[in-house]
Design a protein around this motif. Structure first.
Motif, PDB file in Angstrom:
ATOM      1  N   ALA A  31      -3.608   5.934   7.474  1.00  7.70           N
ATOM      2  CA  ALA A  31      -3.798   5.723   6.043  1.00  7.70           C
ATOM      3  C   ALA A  31      -4.596   6.875   5.435  1.00  7.70           C
ATOM      4  CB  ALA A  31      -4.509   4.394   5.798  1.00  7.70           C
ATOM      5  N   GLU A  32      -5.633   7.309   6.120  1.00 10.42           N
ATOM      6  CA  GLU A  32      -6.447   8.412   5.615  1.00 10.42           C
ATOM      7  C   GLU A  32      -5.687   9.733   5.641  1.00 10.42           C
ATOM      8  OE1 GLU A  32      -9.827   7.801   8.148  1.00 10.42           O
ATOM      9  OE2 GLU A  32     -10.780   6.474   6.685  1.00 10.42           O
ATOM     10  N   ALA A  33      -4.841   9.935   6.651  1.00 10.76           N
ATOM     11  CA  ALA A  33      -4.021  11.149   6.707  1.00 10.76           C
ATOM     12  C   ALA A  33      -3.039  11.180   5.536  1.00 10.76           C
ATOM     13  CB  ALA A  33      -3.271  11.224   8.036  1.00 10.76           C
ATOM     14  N   TRP A  34      -2.472  10.012   5.214  1.00  8.72           N
ATOM     15  CA  TRP A  34      -1.565   9.946   4.066  1.00  8.72           C
ATOM     16  C   TRP A  34      -2.306  10.313   2.784  1.00  8.72           C
ATOM     17  CZ3 TRP A  34      -1.925   7.108  -0.391  1.00  8.72           C
ATOM     18  CH2 TRP A  34      -0.841   7.246  -1.258  1.00  8.72           C
ATOM     19  N   LEU A  35      -3.512   9.780   2.601  1.00  2.73           N
ATOM     20  CA  LEU A  35      -4.268  10.079   1.387  1.00  2.73           C
ATOM     21  C   LEU A  35      -4.527  11.576   1.279  1.00  2.73           C
ATOM     22  CD1 LEU A  35      -5.730   9.176  -1.162  1.00  2.73           C
ATOM     23  CD2 LEU A  35      -7.790   8.891   0.236  1.00  2.73           C
ATOM     24  N   THR A  36      -4.854  12.203   2.373  1.00  2.00           N
ATOM     25  CA  THR A  36      -5.080  13.651   2.373  1.00  2.00           C
ATOM     26  C   THR A  36      -3.844  14.391   1.863  1.00  2.00           C
ATOM     27  OG1 THR A  36      -6.674  13.489   4.181  1.00  2.00           O
ATOM     28  CG2 THR A  36      -5.651  15.638   3.822  1.00  2.00           C
ATOM     29  N   SER A  37      -2.673  13.965   2.312  1.00  2.00           N
ATOM     30  CA  SER A  37      -1.448  14.653   1.897  1.00  2.00           C
ATOM     31  C   SER A  37      -1.005  14.281   0.486  1.00  2.00           C
ATOM     32  CB  SER A  37      -0.322  14.382   2.892  1.00  2.00           C
ATOM     33  OG  SER A  37       0.059  13.026   2.846  1.00  2.00           O
ATOM     34  N   ALA A  38      -1.365  13.100   0.003  1.00  2.00           N
ATOM     35  CA  ALA A  38      -0.918  12.622  -1.312  1.00  2.00           C
ATOM     36  C   ALA A  38      -1.951  12.802  -2.416  1.00  2.00           C
ATOM     37  CB  ALA A  38      -0.541  11.142  -1.213  1.00  2.00           C
ATOM     38  N   TYR A  39      -3.116  13.291  -2.066  1.00  2.00           N
ATOM     39  CA  TYR A  39      -4.248  13.394  -2.996  1.00  2.00           C
ATOM     40  C   TYR A  39      -3.866  14.073  -4.312  1.00  2.00           C
ATOM     41  CZ  TYR A  39      -9.018  14.607  -4.454  1.00  2.00           C
ATOM     42  OH  TYR A  39     -10.189  14.735  -5.150  1.00  2.00           O
ATOM     43  N   ALA A  40      -3.266  15.242  -4.240  1.00  2.00           N
ATOM     44  CA  ALA A  40      -2.943  16.002  -5.454  1.00  2.00           C
ATOM     45  C   ALA A  40      -1.929  15.260  -6.324  1.00  2.00           C
ATOM     46  CB  ALA A  40      -2.412  17.380  -5.092  1.00  2.00           C
ATOM     47  N   GLU A  41      -0.911  14.680  -5.715  1.00  2.00           N
ATOM     48  CA  GLU A  41       0.097  13.935  -6.489  1.00  2.00           C
ATOM     49  C   GLU A  41      -0.508  12.721  -7.169  1.00  2.00           C
ATOM     50  OE1 GLU A  41       2.893  13.323  -3.290  1.00  2.00           O
ATOM     51  OE2 GLU A  41       4.320  14.634  -4.321  1.00  2.00           O
ATOM     52  N   LEU A  42      -1.395  12.035  -6.477  1.00  2.00           N
ATOM     53  CA  LEU A  42      -2.059  10.873  -7.079  1.00  2.00           C
ATOM     54  C   LEU A  42      -2.893  11.294  -8.286  1.00  2.00           C
ATOM     55  CD1 LEU A  42      -3.198   9.059  -3.821  1.00  2.00           C
ATOM     56  CD2 LEU A  42      -1.426   8.268  -5.405  1.00  2.00           C
ATOM     57  N   ALA A  43      -3.662  12.341  -8.126  1.00  2.00           N
ATOM     58  CA  ALA A  43      -4.494  12.830  -9.226  1.00  2.00           C
ATOM     59  C   ALA A  43      -3.634  13.254 -10.411  1.00  2.00           C
ATOM     60  CB  ALA A  43      -5.377  13.980  -8.748  1.00  2.00           C
ATOM     61  N   GLU A  44      -2.520  13.928 -10.145  1.00  2.00           N
ATOM     62  CA  GLU A  44      -1.618  14.360 -11.213  1.00  2.00           C
ATOM     63  C   GLU A  44      -0.998  13.165 -11.942  1.00  2.00           C
ATOM     64  OE1 GLU A  44       1.301  17.153  -9.814  1.00  2.00           O
ATOM     65  OE2 GLU A  44      -0.244  18.471  -8.992  1.00  2.00           O
ATOM     66  N   ALA A  45      -0.820  12.058 -11.233  1.00  2.00           N
ATOM     67  CA  ALA A  45      -0.244  10.848 -11.831  1.00  2.00           C
ATOM     68  C   ALA A  45      -1.280  10.061 -12.629  1.00  2.00           C
ATOM     69  CB  ALA A  45       0.361   9.966 -10.746  1.00  2.00           C
ATOM     70  N   GLY A  46      -2.523  10.524 -12.639  1.00  2.00           N
ATOM     71  CA  GLY A  46      -3.554   9.864 -13.429  1.00  2.00           C
ATOM     72  C   GLY A  46      -4.451   8.916 -12.666  1.00  2.00           C
ATOM     73  N   VAL A  47      -4.339   8.903 -11.341  1.00  2.00           N
ATOM     74  CA  VAL A  47      -5.215   8.046 -10.534  1.00  2.00           C
ATOM     75  C   VAL A  47      -6.595   8.674 -10.503  1.00  2.00           C
ATOM     76  CG1 VAL A  47      -5.632   7.115  -8.226  1.00  2.00           C
ATOM     77  CG2 VAL A  47      -3.302   7.181  -9.141  1.00  2.00           C
ATOM     78  N   HIS A  48      -7.623   7.875 -10.784  1.00  2.00           N
ATOM     79  CA  HIS A  48      -9.001   8.358 -10.768  1.00  2.00           C
ATOM     80  C   HIS A  48      -9.754   7.916  -9.517  1.00  2.00           C
ATOM     81  CE1 HIS A  48      -8.815   9.929 -14.835  1.00  2.00           C
ATOM     82  NE2 HIS A  48      -8.201   8.818 -15.187  1.00  2.00           N
ATOM     83  N   GLU A  49      -9.380   6.759  -8.975  1.00  2.00           N
ATOM     84  CA  GLU A  49     -10.058   6.226  -7.803  1.00  2.00           C
ATOM     85  C   GLU A  49      -9.051   5.514  -6.904  1.00  2.00           C
ATOM     86  OE1 GLU A  49     -14.374   5.010  -9.697  1.00  2.00           O
ATOM     87  OE2 GLU A  49     -12.788   3.500  -9.654  1.00  2.00           O
ATOM     88  N   VAL A  50      -9.361   5.487  -5.602  1.00  2.00           N
ATOM     89  CA  VAL A  50      -8.571   4.714  -4.653  1.00  2.00           C
ATOM     90  C   VAL A  50      -9.511   3.883  -3.797  1.00  2.00           C
ATOM     91  CG1 VAL A  50      -6.609   6.303  -4.552  1.00  2.00           C
ATOM     92  CG2 VAL A  50      -8.525   6.616  -2.977  1.00  2.00           C
ATOM     93  N   SER A  51      -8.976   2.782  -3.296  1.00  2.00           N
ATOM     94  CA  SER A  51      -9.705   1.921  -2.364  1.00  2.00           C
ATOM     95  C   SER A  51      -8.789   1.616  -1.197  1.00  2.00           C
ATOM     96  CB  SER A  51     -10.124   0.614  -3.038  1.00  2.00           C
ATOM     97  OG  SER A  51     -11.023   0.860  -4.098  1.00  2.00           O
ATOM     98  N   LEU A  52      -9.380   1.555  -0.007  1.00  2.00           N
ATOM     99  CA  LEU A  52      -8.616   1.254   1.203  1.00  2.00           C
ATOM    100  C   LEU A  52      -8.887  -0.186   1.615  1.00  2.00           C
ATOM    101  CD1 LEU A  52      -6.788   2.292   3.510  1.00  2.00           C
ATOM    102  CD2 LEU A  52      -8.894   2.870   4.752  1.00  2.00           C
ATOM    103  N   TYR A  53      -7.801  -0.913   1.886  1.00  2.00           N
ATOM    104  CA  TYR A  53      -7.873  -2.312   2.311  1.00  2.00           C
ATOM    105  C   TYR A  53      -7.175  -2.483   3.653  1.00  2.00           C
ATOM    106  CZ  TYR A  53      -9.352  -3.761  -2.342  1.00  2.00           C
ATOM    107  OH  TYR A  53     -10.052  -3.937  -3.504  1.00  2.00           O
ATOM    108  N   GLU A  54      -7.655  -3.464   4.399  1.00  2.00           N
ATOM    109  CA  GLU A  54      -6.979  -3.915   5.608  1.00  2.00           C
ATOM    110  C   GLU A  54      -6.811  -5.415   5.494  1.00  2.00           C
ATOM    111  OE1 GLU A  54      -7.413  -4.200  10.438  1.00  2.00           O
ATOM    112  OE2 GLU A  54      -9.203  -4.074   9.211  1.00  2.00           O
ATOM    113  N   ALA A  55      -5.567  -5.855   5.416  1.00  2.00           N
ATOM    114  CA  ALA A  55      -5.258  -7.292   5.340  1.00  2.00           C
ATOM    115  C   ALA A  55      -6.090  -7.998   4.268  1.00  2.00           C
ATOM    116  CB  ALA A  55      -5.466  -7.940   6.705  1.00  2.00           C
TER     117      ALA A  55
END
Length: 67
Positions: A31-55
């Motif tokens: 999950a953290e590796a995905w965030l590293t790779s998707a960080y720029a796209e998320l920011a460009e889409a207007g995401v300001h914060e993310v939270s990680l959940y498990e179940a």
């Protein structure tokens, strides 16, 4: 249920799906590796914060994506 990210502000379902926010990961490291790779796209889409959940349990966050 695996690990998954949520975004703030929440994105429309189609945008979230296109960015990969609806993917569940087998472990926290993936999950953290995905965030590293998707960080720029998320920011460009207007995401300001993310939270990680498990179940449904908050692992950490909200974590700012703002520079």
């Amino acid at each position: 249920m695996g690990y998954y990210w949520t975004a703030t502000p929440a994105l429309p379902e189609d945008v979230a799906a296109a960015l990969g926010l609806e993917v569940e990961f087998d472990d926290q490291a993936r999950a953290e590796a995905w965030l590293t790779s998707a960080y720029a796209e998320l920011a460009e889409a207007g995401v300001h914060e993310v939270s990680l959940y498990e179940a449904g349990r908050l692992v950490y966050g909200p974590m700012s994506l703002d520079a």
